[in-house]
Write an enzyme that holds these catalytic residues in place. Sequence first.
Site, PDB file in Angstrom:
ATOM      1  N   SER A 175     -46.944 -29.146  24.964  1.00 50.81           N
ATOM      2  CA  SER A 175     -47.800 -30.175  25.517  1.00 50.81           C
ATOM      3  C   SER A 175     -47.900 -30.155  27.039  1.00 50.81           C
ATOM      4  CB  SER A 175     -47.293 -31.547  25.088  1.00 50.81           C
ATOM      5  OG  SER A 175     -46.034 -31.820  25.684  1.00 50.81           O
TER       6      SER A 175
ATOM      7  N   LYS B 246     -46.166 -34.238  35.399  1.00 53.85           N
ATOM      8  CA  LYS B 246     -46.779 -34.443  34.079  1.00 53.85           C
ATOM      9  C   LYS B 246     -47.102 -35.915  33.898  1.00 53.85           C
ATOM     10  CE  LYS B 246     -45.965 -33.362  29.164  1.00 53.85           C
ATOM     11  NZ  LYS B 246     -45.022 -32.802  28.161  1.00 53.85           N
TER      12      LYS B 246
ATOM     13  N   SER C  74     -42.382 -27.961  24.215  1.00 53.59           N
ATOM     14  CA  SER C  74     -43.458 -28.319  25.148  1.00 53.59           C
ATOM     15  C   SER C  74     -43.258 -27.894  26.598  1.00 53.59           C
ATOM     16  CB  SER C  74     -43.688 -29.835  25.119  1.00 53.59           C
ATOM     17  OG  SER C  74     -44.396 -30.194  23.968  1.00 53.59           O
TER      18      SER C  74
END
Lengths: 505, 95
Positions: free
Chosen positions: A169, A78, A193
């Site tokens: 997210s 990420k 998330s």
Amino acid sequence: MNDLTHLTLAEARDGLKAKRFSATELAKAHIAAIEQARVLNAYVLETPEKALGMAAVADAKIMAGEARPLEGIPLGVKDLFCTKGTVTTACSNILKGFEPPYESTVTEQLWRDGAVMLGKLNNDEFAMGSSNETSAFGPVVNPWRRRGSNVHAAQEGAIEGAHLVPGGSSGGSAAAVAARLCLGATATDTGGSIRQPAAFTGTVGIKPTYGRCSRWGIVAFASSLDQAGPIARTVRDCAILLRSMAGPDPKDTTCADLPVPDYEAAVSRGVKGLRIGIPKEYRLDGMPAEIERLWSEGAAWLKSAGAEIVEVSLPHTKYALPAYYIVAPAEASSNLARYDGVRYGLRVPGRDIIEQYEKTRAAGFGREVKRRVMIGTYVLSAGYYDAYYVRAQKIRTLIKRDFEAVYAQGVDAILTPATPSAAFEIGEKGSADPVEMYLNDIFTVTVNMAGLPGIAVPAGLDSQGLPLALQLIGRPFDEETLFAAGQIIEEAAGRMVLPEPWWAK
Amino acid sequence: MTVDLDTVRRIARLARIAVSDEELPHLRGELNAILSFVEQLNEVDVSGVEPMTSVTPMTMKKRRDVVTDGGYPELIVKNAPATEDNFFLVPKVVE
């Protein structure tokens, strides 16, 4: 040999060890799949040369009989994790081109254990969002389509039709894992998330207990809630990854000084004799019948595997989300004060330094980030601090007490739905009222407020053929029970059949 | 509680985010939507409840007060938009 991307992480690890294929072949298969899938926008930066370099080292280690726990396993990272010498932006224009001179502890530990980096994955800007639509790199396409949907790959690497969001997210992480563009990915979870995008993509995601993984080198959103964890295709794969990601770190004072258990060993432990709580407050008005049914089914699976199912009460559940929307923006407004155009990132000149700050932040932050920084600034400002921030922190104490009371009754884990719906269309939610988007995290956010571990495990498909997931919430630092119970759900539901690569041209 | 346009302007100033007059009404609507959502917290009786300060009970880790890192100013300023001799450059703040 493109089938290499279809392996689970555990299968790939065993295959590498048995020398059925090399780490270089495994990396190349994933690099090729990523090239074919650019239209999904899951990766914001591909690092194929780095991947091949790391794979070559892995192959040498394997040949020498010195394979480490994740030797040669290709992963996506990420874009919230700082990677030394590799651009890290948190998917914000304000950090465009930022090249960290250091590595986050979590990724450092993955490389220490032999993993291979394929690239950086898309996310909502500064991890603020539930659909990956707030990213400065644009939205991510969910590899899942509704049954009979018109979404398809068009010419010139475009997609036609109203595609679905992968959640957020960690939308890039979830989409990349579901589309077989890596064997697992790092992710972070502040209000849901990791678990919500895992639920939207038929993958498994675990948010560990607050303090289980070091936050050092992860771009901060809300420091009392942020926690790193893995997304992968099976419960076992998540267990393998978490063991490498977790552990004490002198560089993070909130990281717990606790030894990391052998999570993989816990996967096959079973749930015989465990007491699983079903919180009545999670039964929302207007909850889709499919989710209600899935939830009962999950309880039945655990029961037939030997667990005892008990109804429990978490009376302050409904206040978790509003309290979160005070605490998280407050911490964000403080954390994001560092983006001032002086030490790194974007700078927009002004008449004086104040105007430089204001112009830089106006140009560099997206709409959702500005909104949250402003709400956070307001609730922390003189005259409102007690009414908003202190009250929200008191309610957080009550939410945590609810869980403590349930665990004191001998409950080992709590079973809930992961999300109130399956994946929705891009642009469908939150354009008029931001709260509509925030409601996505209604089942996951309590867990962050109480600092507990939570896992999302795919449990079935809805009537449109989209994945739905169940969430298990554990006692502090008892991720092992979540892996054991999660495995029962995975086995009973049957492993998700992931979409074929309709996006590849 | 709702905020008016002047308050939105003041919050933006405190947050150091330039906001144009045209953006103000829309931002005000969004902020008020969030503030009305969190209003329900007033229903909760919080008397005698301590505000949370740490989500997991733990004692703050301490270490010896010695230098353990550093000595590479060029790396510290590497990502800065403007530098000179390993210093950050900013507009003049003191006359």
